[in-house]
Scaffold this active site. Structure first.
Site, PDB file in Angstrom:
ATOM      1  N   ILE A 185      -0.132   6.638   4.359  1.00 24.67           N
ATOM      2  CA  ILE A 185       0.877   6.352   5.311  1.00 24.67           C
ATOM      3  C   ILE A 185       1.952   5.541   4.856  1.00 24.67           C
ATOM      4  O   ILE A 185       3.076   5.637   5.017  1.00 24.67           O
ATOM      5  CB  ILE A 185       0.272   5.570   6.457  1.00 24.67           C
ATOM      6  CG1 ILE A 185      -0.804   6.543   7.443  1.00 24.67           C
ATOM      7  CG2 ILE A 185       1.258   4.939   7.324  1.00 24.67           C
ATOM      8  CD1 ILE A 185      -1.518   5.619   8.092  1.00 24.67           C
ATOM      9  N   GLY A 186       1.643   4.529   3.643  1.00 20.79           N
ATOM     10  CA  GLY A 186       2.607   3.867   3.045  1.00 20.79           C
ATOM     11  C   GLY A 186       3.652   4.629   2.259  1.00 20.79           C
ATOM     12  O   GLY A 186       4.798   4.261   2.377  1.00 20.79           O
ATOM     13  N   GLY A 195       0.862  -1.338  -0.091  1.00 19.31           N
ATOM     14  CA  GLY A 195      -0.034  -0.110   0.176  1.00 19.31           C
ATOM     15  C   GLY A 195       1.052   1.116   0.065  1.00 19.31           C
ATOM     16  O   GLY A 195       0.447   2.122   0.622  1.00 19.31           O
ATOM     17  N   ALA A 196       2.078   1.120  -0.773  1.00 18.01           N
ATOM     18  CA  ALA A 196       2.930   2.245  -0.630  1.00 18.01           C
ATOM     19  C   ALA A 196       2.787   3.475  -1.683  1.00 18.01           C
ATOM     20  O   ALA A 196       3.458   4.396  -1.622  1.00 18.01           O
ATOM     21  CB  ALA A 196       4.209   1.689  -0.767  1.00 18.01           C
ATOM     22  N   ASN A 197       1.623   3.179  -2.338  1.00 19.56           N
ATOM     23  CA  ASN A 197       1.348   4.462  -3.445  1.00 19.56           C
ATOM     24  C   ASN A 197       0.669   5.639  -2.948  1.00 19.56           C
ATOM     25  O   ASN A 197       0.534   6.610  -3.852  1.00 19.56           O
ATOM     26  CB  ASN A 197       0.605   3.707  -4.319  1.00 19.56           C
ATOM     27  CG  ASN A 197      -0.714   3.187  -3.915  1.00 19.56           C
ATOM     28  OD1 ASN A 197      -0.655   2.489  -3.170  1.00 19.56           O
ATOM     29  ND2 ASN A 197      -1.744   3.927  -4.459  1.00 19.56           N
ATOM     30  N   TYR A 256     -13.907  -4.697   9.907  1.00 23.38           N
ATOM     31  CA  TYR A 256     -12.743  -3.812   9.832  1.00 23.38           C
ATOM     32  C   TYR A 256     -12.001  -4.298  11.439  1.00 23.38           C
ATOM     33  O   TYR A 256     -10.506  -4.448  11.586  1.00 23.38           O
ATOM     34  CB  TYR A 256     -12.907  -2.487   9.413  1.00 23.38           C
ATOM     35  CG  TYR A 256     -11.709  -1.585   9.680  1.00 23.38           C
ATOM     36  CD1 TYR A 256     -10.553  -1.729   8.620  1.00 23.38           C
ATOM     37  CD2 TYR A 256     -11.266  -0.732  10.703  1.00 23.38           C
ATOM     38  CE1 TYR A 256      -9.525  -1.221   8.782  1.00 23.38           C
ATOM     39  CE2 TYR A 256     -10.318   0.161  10.882  1.00 23.38           C
ATOM     40  CZ  TYR A 256      -9.261  -0.111   9.898  1.00 23.38           C
ATOM     41  OH  TYR A 256      -8.161   0.707   9.907  1.00 23.38           O
TER      42      TYR A 256
END
Length: 308
Positions: free
Chosen positions: A28-29, A23-25, A177
């Site tokens: 936080i990522g 999820g680095a796109n 969640y």
């Protein structure tokens, strides 16, 4: 106890180390990747959409000239895609940091992954469980690998109880969640037990409250969007500050394996990272062993031992 005045500026040089961040796109990522790249780490940006990954890589190279980075296409909702993405890395890489950051939230109706797992827990927990298992050979090549999994304050909610883990009896979006985030904590505690006696560490963090893609994509209708807008003006921080617990867990020499790290500020919404209380039953070895067995059974992925 909070670490006095700790900020990402205290992170030492990370030259020669490799970090994979899911999820680095964005959010936080992305901020986690940016700071680690600034300290000299080689970054593997992992995400589901090639176009978003390419744009994130372009931004990161602009933000951190000379950054060493590659992209990894990875769909955490597809176990075969996880296996295929991890296989070349497991065969060739030395992975020092694995940051399990990606997640989905507030899916309005019960949906399943391509493998028949409830989508929220299937992505947030089972996807990262399978990814970590597949990447164990790469982590084992490091002298002191760390696995950092991003949970949430929702892990402490009563609705996070792991009974009916797949929400088959009753489905509520934020309940699913909360279960997935509780599972992140239980998984990390069990992984830390299994790493005991090695040089490797597993830590779990919650970022406090921040406006990121998770909240912007909320499905809760007009009132939910109004709440997010109000919270953004009062309680919530930014992705920059919300990345601090991940960065602390990934780099601080005194970060203890198995610890749950969160912000020290008001209501744990922001501030200097510190150890925070574990959710109910999250430290139970029985629950940890049960979740491990269920995760191996439902994913079909045996989790290998990580040796020093």
């Amino acid at each position: 106890m909070a670490v006095p005045r700790w900020t990402p500026a205290d992170i030492p040089s990370l030259g020669g180390r490799t970090a994979l961040i899911t999820g680095a796109n964005s959010g936080i990522g992305y901020r986690t990747a940016q700071v680690l790249a600034e300290r000299g780490a080689r970054i593997l940006l992992a995400g589901r959409r090639p176009a978003s990954l390419a744009e994130a890589a372009r931004r990161l190279r602009a933000d951190v000239p000379g950054a060493q980075l590659e992209t990894v296409e990875l769909d955490l909702g597809d176990l075969s895609a996880i296996r295929d993405a991890a296989a070349p890395l497991a065969a060739t890489e030395t992975l020092d940091l694995l940051i399990n950051n990606a997640g989905v939230m507030d899916v309005p109706e019960r949906r399943t992954t391509s493998d028949g797992l409830e989508l929220t827990v299937g992505t947030n927990h089972f996807g990262h469980f399978a990814l970590t298992a597949h990447l164990m050979p790469a982590l084992a090549r490091s002298t002191a690998a760390r696995v950092v999994t991003v949970s949430a304050i929702a892990a402490t909610w009563r609705s996070g109880d792991l009974d009916d883990l797949m929400s088959e009896r009753h489905y509520r979006p934020m309940g699913a969640y909360a279960k997935s985030k509780r599972a992140n904590v239980v998984f990390t505690r069990e992984l830390a037990r299994r790493l005991d006696g090695t040089a490797h560490r597993a830590l779990v963090v919650h970022p406090g409250s921040a406006v990121t893609n998770l909240q912007r994509h909320t499905s809760s209708g007009r009132m939910g969007r109004l709440f997010v807008a109000l919270a953004a003006r009062t309680l919530m921080g930014t992705a920059d500050g919300a990345a601090w617990p991940s960065l602390y867990a990934a780099t601080h020499p005194e970060a203890v394996s198995g610890t749950f790290i969160g912000p020290a500020g008001r209501d744990q919404t922001s501030g200097t990272p510190k150890p925070v209380p574990l959710p109910a039953r999250a430290d139970s070895p029985d629950q940890g062993a049960w979740l491990w067995r269920e995760s191996e059974r439902l994913t079909g992925v045996p989790f290998p031992a990580l040796q020093t």
